[in-house]
Design a protein around this motif. Structure first.
Motif, short mmCIF file in Angstrom:
data_model
loop_
_atom_site.label_atom_id
_atom_site.label_comp_id
_atom_site.label_asym_id
_atom_site.label_seq_id
_atom_site.Cartn_x
_atom_site.Cartn_y
_atom_site.Cartn_z
N ALA A 110 1.06 -1.03 0.17
CA ALA A 110 0.01 0.05 0.03
C ALA A 110 0.74 1.16 0.15
O ALA A 110 0.77 2.24 -0.53
N ILE A 111 2.00 0.97 0.63
CA ILE A 111 2.87 2.35 0.61
C ILE A 111 3.53 2.76 -0.93
O ILE A 111 3.53 3.90 -1.20
N PHE A 112 3.46 1.70 -1.66
CA PHE A 112 3.75 1.91 -3.18
C PHE A 112 2.54 2.58 -3.90
O PHE A 112 2.73 3.51 -4.82
N ARG A 113 1.49 2.42 -3.43
CA ARG A 113 0.06 2.92 -4.26
C ARG A 113 -0.33 4.06 -3.63
O ARG A 113 -1.32 4.72 -4.26
N THR A 114 0.29 4.68 -2.42
CA THR A 114 -0.41 5.93 -1.91
C THR A 114 0.56 6.92 -1.71
O THR A 114 1.93 6.83 -1.89
N SER A 115 0.24 7.97 -0.98
CA SER A 115 0.99 9.32 -0.65
C SER A 115 0.37 10.24 0.31
O SER A 115 -0.87 9.52 0.75
N GLY A 116 1.07 10.83 0.83
CA GLY A 116 0.37 11.69 1.98
C GLY A 116 -0.16 10.94 3.16
O GLY A 116 0.99 10.14 3.50
N GLU A 117 -1.03 11.36 3.63
CA GLU A 117 -1.64 10.65 5.00
C GLU A 117 -1.72 9.07 4.83
O GLU A 117 -1.59 8.34 5.79
N GLU A 118 -2.56 8.81 3.84
CA GLU A 118 -2.81 7.28 3.39
C GLU A 118 -1.29 6.51 3.45
O GLU A 118 -1.14 5.46 3.92
N GLN A 119 -0.42 7.12 2.76
CA GLN A 119 1.06 6.51 2.71
C GLN A 119 1.74 6.55 4.25
O GLN A 119 2.19 5.52 4.74
N GLU A 120 1.45 7.52 5.01
CA GLU A 120 1.91 7.71 6.32
C GLU A 120 1.34 6.27 7.32
O GLU A 120 1.92 5.75 8.08
N LYS A 121 -0.16 6.32 7.02
CA LYS A 121 -0.72 5.18 7.80
C LYS A 121 -0.30 3.92 7.39
O LYS A 121 -0.01 2.85 8.04
N ALA A 122 -0.03 3.87 6.05
CA ALA A 122 0.55 2.18 5.71
C ALA A 122 2.20 1.97 6.09
O ALA A 122 2.20 0.74 6.49
N VAL A 123 2.59 2.90 6.19
CA VAL A 123 4.12 2.96 6.89
C VAL A 123 4.02 2.58 8.38
O VAL A 123 4.69 1.54 8.48
N LYS A 124 3.21 3.33 8.97
CA LYS A 124 2.94 2.82 10.37
C LYS A 124 2.55 1.37 10.61
O LYS A 124 3.02 0.74 11.56
N GLU A 125 1.43 1.10 9.69
CA GLU A 125 1.12 -0.32 9.89
C GLU A 125 2.04 -1.31 9.52
O GLU A 125 2.06 -2.42 10.05
N SER A 126 2.96 -0.97 8.40
CA SER A 126 3.82 -2.09 7.91
C SER A 126 4.92 -2.20 9.19
O SER A 126 5.23 -3.40 9.42
N LEU A 127 5.40 -0.88 9.78
CA LEU A 127 6.40 -1.14 10.74
C LEU A 127 5.82 -2.05 11.81
O LEU A 127 6.37 -2.69 12.63
N GLU A 128 4.48 -1.82 12.43
CA GLU A 128 3.88 -2.80 13.35
C GLU A 128 3.90 -4.08 12.95
O GLU A 128 4.21 -5.07 13.79
N VAL A 129 3.48 -4.57 11.56
CA VAL A 129 3.57 -5.81 11.31
C VAL A 129 5.20 -6.34 11.25
O VAL A 129 5.29 -7.37 11.95
N MET A 130 6.10 -5.59 10.98
CA MET A 130 7.38 -6.14 10.82
C MET A 130 8.07 -6.24 12.36
O MET A 130 8.74 -7.30 12.59
N LYS A 131 7.35 -5.40 13.13
CA LYS A 131 7.88 -5.59 14.58
C LYS A 131 7.26 -6.81 15.22
O LYS A 131 7.82 -7.50 15.76
N THR A 132 5.93 -7.02 14.85
CA THR A 132 5.56 -8.72 15.38
C THR A 132 6.28 -9.70 14.76
O THR A 132 6.56 -10.58 15.41
N LEU A 133 6.45 -9.51 13.48
CA LEU A 133 7.56 -10.57 13.12
C LEU A 133 8.76 -10.79 13.48
O LEU A 133 9.29 -11.81 13.74
N GLU A 134 9.34 -9.79 13.60
CA GLU A 134 10.71 -9.76 14.17
C GLU A 134 10.65 -10.57 15.59
O GLU A 134 11.60 -11.36 15.99
N GLU A 135 9.60 -10.15 16.50
CA GLU A 135 9.73 -10.67 17.95
C GLU A 135 9.27 -12.07 18.12
O GLU A 135 9.80 -12.70 18.67
N HIS A 136 8.44 -12.52 17.01
CA HIS A 136 7.66 -13.59 17.08
C HIS A 136 7.98 -14.60 16.03
O HIS A 136 8.40 -15.94 16.39
N ALA A 137 7.81 -14.27 15.04
CA ALA A 137 8.20 -15.31 13.75
C ALA A 137 9.70 -15.53 13.59
O ALA A 137 10.17 -16.42 13.75
N PHE A 138 10.41 -14.30 13.49
CA PHE A 138 11.65 -14.70 13.22
C PHE A 138 12.56 -14.97 14.54
O PHE A 138 13.63 -15.47 14.53
N GLY A 139 12.07 -14.46 15.53
CA GLY A 139 12.59 -14.76 16.92
C GLY A 139 12.24 -16.17 17.26
O GLY A 139 13.34 -16.61 17.88
#
Length: 228
Positions: A110-139
């Motif tokens: 979604a980061i690729f398809r958006t800009s402005g506030e929409e993109q900021e929201k997608a970045v925030k969501e993506s970082l939360e997903v990656m944090k979950t994966l880092e701590e639980h899946a790849f951990g």
């Protein structure tokens, strides 16, 4: 010899999920490149609901959606490089992380398809997903001393997350958004490097320069359309 065809596009990470699975299982297939700006009668006939790639056609029967195709391949060729664990509990855990990938990875694209506030929201969501994966899946991989979700070999969970490495680089390059920070996500970053170097994966990736140029053109078209 069984008749297996794959309808895909060269730049699609979801097409490559299926290509990797076919290669790992040693299944002979015919690849048919699709032009999504001028969809072929075969694609429209094979996937009349979503009209999207990838589509696997096995003995004339079409199957759509990349992860559904991977499950189909594993059930149809169970002895050729099983993609899921034999143990019921381990298989359930694998299915959990596959479902997580199907539900959550859309935010990165979604980061690729958006800009402005929409993109900021997608970045925030993506970082939360990656944090979950880092701590639980790849951990979990670190705790179990595994290189991949399949232990010392790639399995279906790896294929589900494989789109995050090579293609995420292209998204970051054309948007200027950095997600895969090796300092913030060292376990995730390490897994991406191992995955991209696995022989079947490394030998079946699109040309990096062509992929990045394609993503940049697409991004320019999206930005132009949204700003006009």
């Amino acid at each position: 010899m069984e008749d297996v065809k794959l309808l895909g596009t060269w730049a699609s990470p979801f097409s490559y999920r299926v290509i990797w699975a076919l290669k790992l299982k040693g299944i002979d297939y015919e690849y048919i490149e699709q032009d999504l700006s001028n969809k072929s009668p075969l694609l429209l006939q094979s996937n009349p609901v979503h009209k999207k790639i990838p589509v696997l056609i096995h003995s004339g029967k079409p199957i759509s959606e990349s992860m559904i195709i991977l499950r189909y391949l594993d059930e149809s060729w169970p002895e050729n490089y099983p993609l899921l664990p034999a143990d019921p509990y381990e298989r359930a855990v694998a299915r959990f992380w596959i479902k997580f990938a199907e539900e959550k990875l859309t935010s990165a694209f979604a980061i690729f398809r958006t800009s402005g506030e929409e993109q900021e929201k997608a970045v925030k969501e993506s970082l939360e997903v990656m944090k979950t994966l880092e701590e639980h899946a790849f951990g979990l991989l670190l705790l179990q001393e595994k290189a991949f979700f399949g232990g010392d070999k790639v399995n279906m969970v790896d294929l589900a997350y494989g789109v995050m490495g090579y293609w995420l680089d292209a998204v970051e390059d054309c948007t200027g958004v950095k997600l895969m920070d090796p300092l913030k996500f060292p376990l995730f970053h390490g897994w991406v490097n191992r995955f991209n170097e696995a022989p079947v994966i490394k030998d079946n990736l699109p040309d990096r320069e062509e992929l990045f140029a394609y993503f940049k053109r697409r991004r320019e078209m999206i930005v132009s359309a949204t700003s006009s």
